[in-house]
Design an enzyme around this catalytic site. Structure first.
Site, PDB file in Angstrom:
ATOM      1  N   LYS A  92       0.739  -1.470   0.310  1.00  0.00           N
ATOM      2  CA  LYS A  92       0.190   0.194  -0.425  1.00  0.00           C
ATOM      3  C   LYS A  92       0.841   1.301   0.108  1.00  0.00           C
ATOM      4  CE  LYS A  92      -3.930  -2.414   1.944  1.00  0.00           C
ATOM      5  NZ  LYS A  92      -4.862  -1.934   3.020  1.00  0.00           N
ATOM      6  N   ASN A 130      -4.972   1.561  -1.350  1.00  0.00           N
ATOM      7  CA  ASN A 130      -5.569   0.674  -1.331  1.00  0.00           C
ATOM      8  C   ASN A 130      -6.302   0.300  -2.953  1.00  0.00           C
ATOM      9  OD1 ASN A 130      -8.188   1.732  -1.167  1.00  0.00           O
ATOM     10  ND2 ASN A 130      -8.799   0.420   0.039  1.00  0.00           N
ATOM     11  N   GLY A 167       0.314   1.030  12.552  1.00  0.00           N
ATOM     12  CA  GLY A 167       0.655   0.962  11.108  1.00  0.00           C
ATOM     13  C   GLY A 167      -0.166   0.960  10.193  1.00  0.00           C
ATOM     14  N   GLY A 168       0.062   0.794   8.419  1.00  0.00           N
ATOM     15  CA  GLY A 168      -1.340   1.262   8.361  1.00  0.00           C
ATOM     16  C   GLY A 168      -2.741   1.214   8.291  1.00  0.00           C
ATOM     17  N   ASN A 210       1.221   2.293  20.601  1.00  0.00           N
ATOM     18  CA  ASN A 210       1.833   1.102  20.548  1.00  0.00           C
ATOM     19  C   ASN A 210       2.253   0.459  21.018  1.00  0.00           C
ATOM     20  OD1 ASN A 210       2.402  -0.752  17.426  1.00  0.00           O
ATOM     21  ND2 ASN A 210       3.795   0.506  17.145  1.00  0.00           N
TER      22      ASN A 210
HETATM   23  P1  NAP Z   1       1.284  -3.281   9.646  1.00  0.00           P
HETATM   24  O1  NAP Z   1       1.474  -2.406   8.813  1.00  0.00           O
HETATM   25  O2  NAP Z   1       1.545  -4.272   9.610  1.00  0.00           O
HETATM   26  O3  NAP Z   1       0.771  -2.839  11.729  1.00  0.00           O
HETATM   27  C1  NAP Z   1       0.935  -3.790  12.895  1.00  0.00           C
HETATM   28  C2  NAP Z   1       0.830  -2.749  14.020  1.00  0.00           C
HETATM   29  O4  NAP Z   1       0.683  -4.186  15.095  1.00  0.00           O
HETATM   30  C3  NAP Z   1       1.576  -2.114  14.217  1.00  0.00           C
HETATM   31  O5  NAP Z   1       1.275  -1.213  14.817  1.00  0.00           O
HETATM   32  C4  NAP Z   1       2.560  -3.139  15.557  1.00  0.00           C
HETATM   33  O6  NAP Z   1       3.420  -2.766  16.111  1.00  0.00           O
HETATM   34  C5  NAP Z   1       1.477  -4.157  16.056  1.00  0.00           C
HETATM   35  N1  NAP Z   1       1.784  -5.417  15.982  1.00  0.00           N
HETATM   36  C6  NAP Z   1       2.245  -6.451  15.637  1.00  0.00           C
HETATM   37  N2  NAP Z   1       1.914  -7.280  16.011  1.00  0.00           N
HETATM   38  C7  NAP Z   1       2.455  -7.173  17.677  1.00  0.00           C
HETATM   39  C8  NAP Z   1       1.566  -7.640  18.117  1.00  0.00           C
HETATM   40  N3  NAP Z   1       2.145  -9.831  18.451  1.00  0.00           N
HETATM   41  N4  NAP Z   1       1.054  -7.599  19.779  1.00  0.00           N
HETATM   42  C9  NAP Z   1       1.036  -5.938  19.256  1.00  0.00           C
HETATM   43  N5  NAP Z   1       0.773  -4.875  19.035  1.00  0.00           N
HETATM   44  C10 NAP Z   1       1.510  -6.327  17.210  1.00  0.00           C
HETATM   45  O7  NAP Z   1      -0.571  -3.414   9.541  1.00  0.00           O
HETATM   46  P2  NAP Z   1      -1.733  -2.967   9.164  1.00  0.00           P
HETATM   47  O8  NAP Z   1      -2.046  -3.353   7.710  1.00  0.00           O
HETATM   48  O9  NAP Z   1      -1.948  -1.849   9.818  1.00  0.00           O
HETATM   49  O10 NAP Z   1      -2.713  -4.490   9.749  1.00  0.00           O
HETATM   50  C11 NAP Z   1      -3.326  -4.924  10.400  1.00  0.00           C
HETATM   51  C12 NAP Z   1      -4.081  -5.564  10.899  1.00  0.00           C
HETATM   52  O11 NAP Z   1      -5.232  -4.999  10.577  1.00  0.00           O
HETATM   53  C13 NAP Z   1      -4.017  -6.825   9.546  1.00  0.00           C
HETATM   54  O12 NAP Z   1      -3.448  -8.201  10.595  1.00  0.00           O
HETATM   55  C14 NAP Z   1      -5.376  -6.905   9.032  1.00  0.00           C
HETATM   56  O13 NAP Z   1      -5.799  -8.440  10.080  1.00  0.00           O
HETATM   57  C15 NAP Z   1      -6.309  -5.815   9.866  1.00  0.00           C
HETATM   58  N6  NAP Z   1      -6.588  -4.733   8.523  1.00  0.00           N
HETATM   59  C16 NAP Z   1      -7.776  -5.384   8.149  1.00  0.00           C
HETATM   60  C17 NAP Z   1      -8.250  -4.062   7.147  1.00  0.00           C
HETATM   61  C18 NAP Z   1      -9.925  -4.587   7.123  1.00  0.00           C
HETATM   62  O14 NAP Z   1     -10.245  -4.449   6.013  1.00  0.00           O
HETATM   63  N7  NAP Z   1     -10.983  -5.308   7.604  1.00  0.00           N
HETATM   64  C19 NAP Z   1      -7.431  -4.006   7.212  1.00  0.00           C
HETATM   65  C20 NAP Z   1      -6.116  -3.302   6.689  1.00  0.00           C
HETATM   66  C21 NAP Z   1      -6.192  -4.316   7.611  1.00  0.00           C
HETATM   67  P3  NAP Z   1       5.113  -2.498  16.232  1.00  0.00           P
HETATM   68  O15 NAP Z   1       5.315  -1.153  15.494  1.00  0.00           O
HETATM   69  O16 NAP Z   1       5.823  -2.266  17.281  1.00  0.00           O
HETATM   70  O17 NAP Z   1       5.714  -3.992  15.288  1.00  0.00           O
END
Ligand code: NAP
Length: 268
Positions: free
Chosen positions: A68, A89, A131-132, A153
């Site tokens: 993205k 997206n 994150g994103g 976070n």
């Molecule tokens: P991302 O950019 O990789 O960011 C992930 C975030 O989660 C980071 O802040 C990371 O912290 C934190 N994190 C990862 N593992 C963790 C853990 N075990 N405990 C605590 N914090 C943790 O991912 P993203 O794109 O934001 O997506 C996050 C989730 O949202 C995805 O897994 C997906 O399931 C969901 N999502 C859903 C939709 C939808 O349409 N429903 C759309 C987008 C995303 P650090 O910075 O400390 O690494």
């Protein structure tokens, strides 16, 4: 209806578990549009070449993890929301130029509206993750009027960097408990609960009456959403956001609303 694109694709890596082809193809069939939505697994090092091919084919599509932010940088033009999130997206081509938008923000907005109604204008949001998708939540919340967000976070530097891109209505919380204090909406934007039944926050820490929005989705809802609802909280997992962001993408590509019921039916 707008002129049809040459192809309709989802760019991700991996894309094998994506639900988008199921509901986008259902929406295409319902609208009688003679295109098939294809999931393309594109490694990061192949992204630029793939986009060049897609430009020659006048393709449109979606972008998912991990592309993205990279696609946002490669766009010739971006919507204001894509700029705000630093992430695209949804894309299409205009006279060969790559144009990007972000419909995750509209997806967040739709679910927050379903959970809180007009009360989202004064929501106190506890946001977990930086994150994103957390950026999409912040971009949505800053349009709600007087909403305030406390962002937690595990990597505090990343939380501070994200909060600094948004206005004074976002504070970085030093702990989950501080983020939750007084929250009327608790949002999980981490992947916790994606692969198992882990809860991003213990349900007994949720403030009384707070709504719960888990961006994660799994077949049969996430364990956290089920547990929060059983404890009396209004709760939604990420499936509604997924369908809504896809419906908004469809509108960008074709200039018409998709049949959301057909999209939902394709998932269940
Ligand atoms: P991302 O950019 O990789 O960011 C992930 C975030 O989660 C980071 O802040 C990371 O912290 C934190 N994190 C990862 N593992 C963790 C853990 N075990 N405990 C605590 N914090 C943790 O991912 P993203 O794109 O934001 O997506 C996050 C989730 O949202 C995805 O897994 C997906 O399931 C969901 N999502 C859903 C939709 C939808 O349409 N429903 C759309 C987008 C995303 P650090 O910075 O400390 O690494």
């Amino acid at each position: 209806m707008s002129d049809l694109p040459g192809r309709l694709v989802l760019l991700g890596h991996p894309v094998s578990h994506s639900l988008s082809p199921r509901f986008q193809n259902a929406a295409l069939r319902a609208a009688g549009i003679p295109l098939v939505y294809e999931a393309l697994d594109v490694a990061p090092e192949a992204l630029a070449a793939t986009l060049a091919d897609l430009a020659r084919q006048d393709a449109s599509g979606n972008v998912t993890i991990p592309h993205k932010e990279a696609v946002a940088e490669l766009c010739t033009r971006r919507s204001a929301l894509a700029d705000r999130c630093g992430a695209v997206n949804t894309f299409w081509h205009e006279d060969g130029a790559l144009v990007g938008d972000n419909t995750d923000v509209g997806g967040v907005d739709a679910i927050a509206h379903a959970l809180l109604g007009d009360a989202r204008t004064t929501a106190r949001v506890a946001l977990l993750g930086a994150g994103g998708s957390a950026a999409a939540v912040l971009a949505a919340a800053e349009r709600w009027g007087a909403a305030r967000v406390r962002l937690y976070n595990r990597n505090m530097e990343r939380a501070r960097a994200l909060a600094s891109r948004f206005d004074a209505s976002v504070d970085v919380a030093p702990s989950v408990e501080a983020a939750l204090d007084g929250a009327t909406l608790v949002v999980n934007a981490t992947p916790v609960g994606l692969r198992d039944d882990a809860h991003p926050v213990a349900v007994d820490l949720l403030p009384t009456g707070a709504a719960v929005f888990d961006l994660v989705y799994r077949s049969g809802e996430t364990a956290w959403v089920r547990a929060a609802r059983n404890a009396g909280h209004r709760a939604a997992d990420g499936e509604g956001m997924l369908v809504e962001q896809g419906a908004l993408s469809f509108e960008r590509w074709f200039g018409i609303e998709p049949d959301r019921n057909a999209m939902w039916s394709a998932l269940h």
